[in-house]
Design an enzyme around this catalytic site. Sequence first.
Site, PDB file in Angstrom:
ATOM      1  N   VAL A 125       0.831  -1.203   0.000  1.00  0.00           N
ATOM      2  CA  VAL A 125       0.000   0.000   0.000  1.00  0.00           C
ATOM      3  C   VAL A 125       0.865   1.252   0.000  1.00  0.00           C
ATOM      4  O   VAL A 125       0.554   2.236  -0.675  1.00  0.00           O
ATOM      5  CB  VAL A 125      -0.940  -0.010   1.229  1.00  0.00           C
ATOM      6  CG1 VAL A 125      -1.789   1.255   1.276  1.00  0.00           C
ATOM      7  CG2 VAL A 125      -1.822  -1.249   1.213  1.00  0.00           C
ATOM      8  N   GLU A 126       1.956   1.228   0.758  1.00  0.00           N
ATOM      9  CA  GLU A 126       2.786   2.417   0.929  1.00  0.00           C
ATOM     10  C   GLU A 126       3.685   2.697  -0.273  1.00  0.00           C
ATOM     11  O   GLU A 126       3.746   3.822  -0.760  1.00  0.00           O
ATOM     12  CB  GLU A 126       3.655   2.275   2.188  1.00  0.00           C
ATOM     13  CG  GLU A 126       2.898   2.419   3.491  1.00  0.00           C
ATOM     14  CD  GLU A 126       2.483   3.852   3.764  1.00  0.00           C
ATOM     15  OE1 GLU A 126       2.956   4.763   3.052  1.00  0.00           O
ATOM     16  OE2 GLU A 126       1.690   4.079   4.693  1.00  0.00           O
ATOM     17  N   SER A 127       4.400   1.683  -0.745  1.00  0.00           N
ATOM     18  CA  SER A 127       5.454   1.937  -1.746  1.00  0.00           C
ATOM     19  C   SER A 127       5.494   0.936  -2.881  1.00  0.00           C
ATOM     20  O   SER A 127       6.397   1.015  -3.722  1.00  0.00           O
ATOM     21  CB  SER A 127       6.820   1.921  -1.045  1.00  0.00           C
ATOM     22  OG  SER A 127       7.063   0.623  -0.497  1.00  0.00           O
ATOM     23  N   TYR A 232      -7.219   4.000   2.567  1.00  0.00           N
ATOM     24  CA  TYR A 232      -5.960   3.391   3.004  1.00  0.00           C
ATOM     25  C   TYR A 232      -6.181   2.049   3.695  1.00  0.00           C
ATOM     26  O   TYR A 232      -5.609   1.022   3.293  1.00  0.00           O
ATOM     27  CB  TYR A 232      -5.247   4.379   3.933  1.00  0.00           C
ATOM     28  CG  TYR A 232      -3.889   3.942   4.398  1.00  0.00           C
ATOM     29  CD1 TYR A 232      -2.770   4.094   3.589  1.00  0.00           C
ATOM     30  CD2 TYR A 232      -3.707   3.395   5.672  1.00  0.00           C
ATOM     31  CE1 TYR A 232      -1.510   3.715   4.022  1.00  0.00           C
ATOM     32  CE2 TYR A 232      -2.458   3.013   6.111  1.00  0.00           C
ATOM     33  CZ  TYR A 232      -1.367   3.178   5.287  1.00  0.00           C
ATOM     34  OH  TYR A 232      -0.122   2.792   5.720  1.00  0.00           O
TER      35      TYR A 232
END
Length: 525
Positions: A125-127, A232
Amino acid sequence: MQFVLFLIVLLGAGCSNQSPKTIYSTEAVHHTSYDKNLRHKKLAWVKPVKKHNFNEHDLIWDRLLSLYALPEVDDPRVERELNWFLDHPDYIARVQQRAEPFLYQIINEIESQNIPGEMALLPIVESAFKPDAVSSASAAGLWQFMPATGKDFGLKQNWWYDGRNDIYTSTQAAATYLKDLSENFNGDWLLALASYNYGKGNIQKAIDRNALMGEPTDYWSLRSLPQETMHYVPKLLAIAKLFAHADEYNVPLHPIRNKAVFEVVDVGSPLYLNQAAAMANISPEHFLKLNPAFKQNATAPDGPHHLLIPVGQVGVFKENLDRIPVEEKEQLTYQIKNQYLDMLAAKRAAELERIARKEEAERLALKAQEERLALARAAQEEKRAQQERLARKKTEILLAKKHKKSIDARHDTYYAANKHDGFQKVAHELPVNSKWNDGASKNSLAAGQKLNFKNKPQLVASNSNRNPFQTIHYVVKKGESLTGVARKFNVSVTDIRKWNADKKAASLQAGQKLKVIIDANQPIT
């Protein structure tokens, strides 16, 4: 290799001492094709069960799924994110390949912190599992730490090194951060996840807002969140759900072995990265993919000095490291420190040059401004002078017109004859002439008859008996001439001769008296 075995023993001991976590089991939904409208049932609570030792799992996915601890949620936001992932199978394949070198170490850390296994997927999800990822907001690394947050959790950031890109240290920091957030929200991992994205203080404000309005304060009930945070948590739940039901969704799982890919080796002192890659018998490109935190060509003089080395190359790397003489290590340290000092000097010189350029630019800008002001003042002065010239010109024109009217008025001056006046008598007293008064009789004049004369400004009213002129008898002074006397009284020489016809006035004598007729209003000098 001994370090890895030691780590495994420690982690195993840690697992045996951990209290069992409450986990969930699914009610399986059997289908062989992807259905975008699929809605799964909520997970049912079950009794805590003891997890298997991770050494029993051949693939990392088996071990990861055994650590899942979050419920599958029946929510449209989760379904929407799940549908997006299923619509992009190439993306799912890529993130699995990128995760392969790091997932084992991440799961170790997740399990050691006793937090849900789903958190190991948070880098998707982040990177998208890119260790060198940088966001527009300056977040960096697999876990996308902001600079300040990274420093709060011990991640160094300097010219040499950025701990946010260090797979090893950033994963430790992320696990600690997530654990702290969950404890802050009384073990609610969904609120912890939301605060990881939006900030602990912001999530607490949203909770307080709901509480003030008498509404539920769980994550799904919070409405005052930005869109990114609204998506998110569902993204993480969706990707976790996808891997949990990979067979049902026809999603192939990359066969990642449940074994360490790299080992953390502390080299103890500064070392050039190309030299380290050669000592490990791997390419510089491969070496840097495992060690993206190092921003220059060497490890930092003041550390950290740990490097991530492929497990199969750790032995040869350590042997080559031991072969470096102490004197050579000292020389390397000296060279790398000098490189840092040279960088500081170059940076300082560049800063001074930038300041000098800025000052010069400011000086030139000031000079240009002064020149513009001078030109503006000159233009303003020229405009003012032009206006003054125009004003003077207008004044001259007005005065000229007024003078012309005055002259024209003098030409129109006349004398109104009284009863018993005769022309000769008037001519004797006034500068009149028969050529200006055609038809006037030289012997007698009718009462009120007008006689024109020149160069006399005062008009005589037709009913006035007052003579507008006065006769004076001027005594000639020594050396005076007719011209001088005429100029003195503002009369003509001819008139003086006419008024003194009985005298010889061709050459004047001192003491001689002359008759002069002047304007009665004219002062006598």
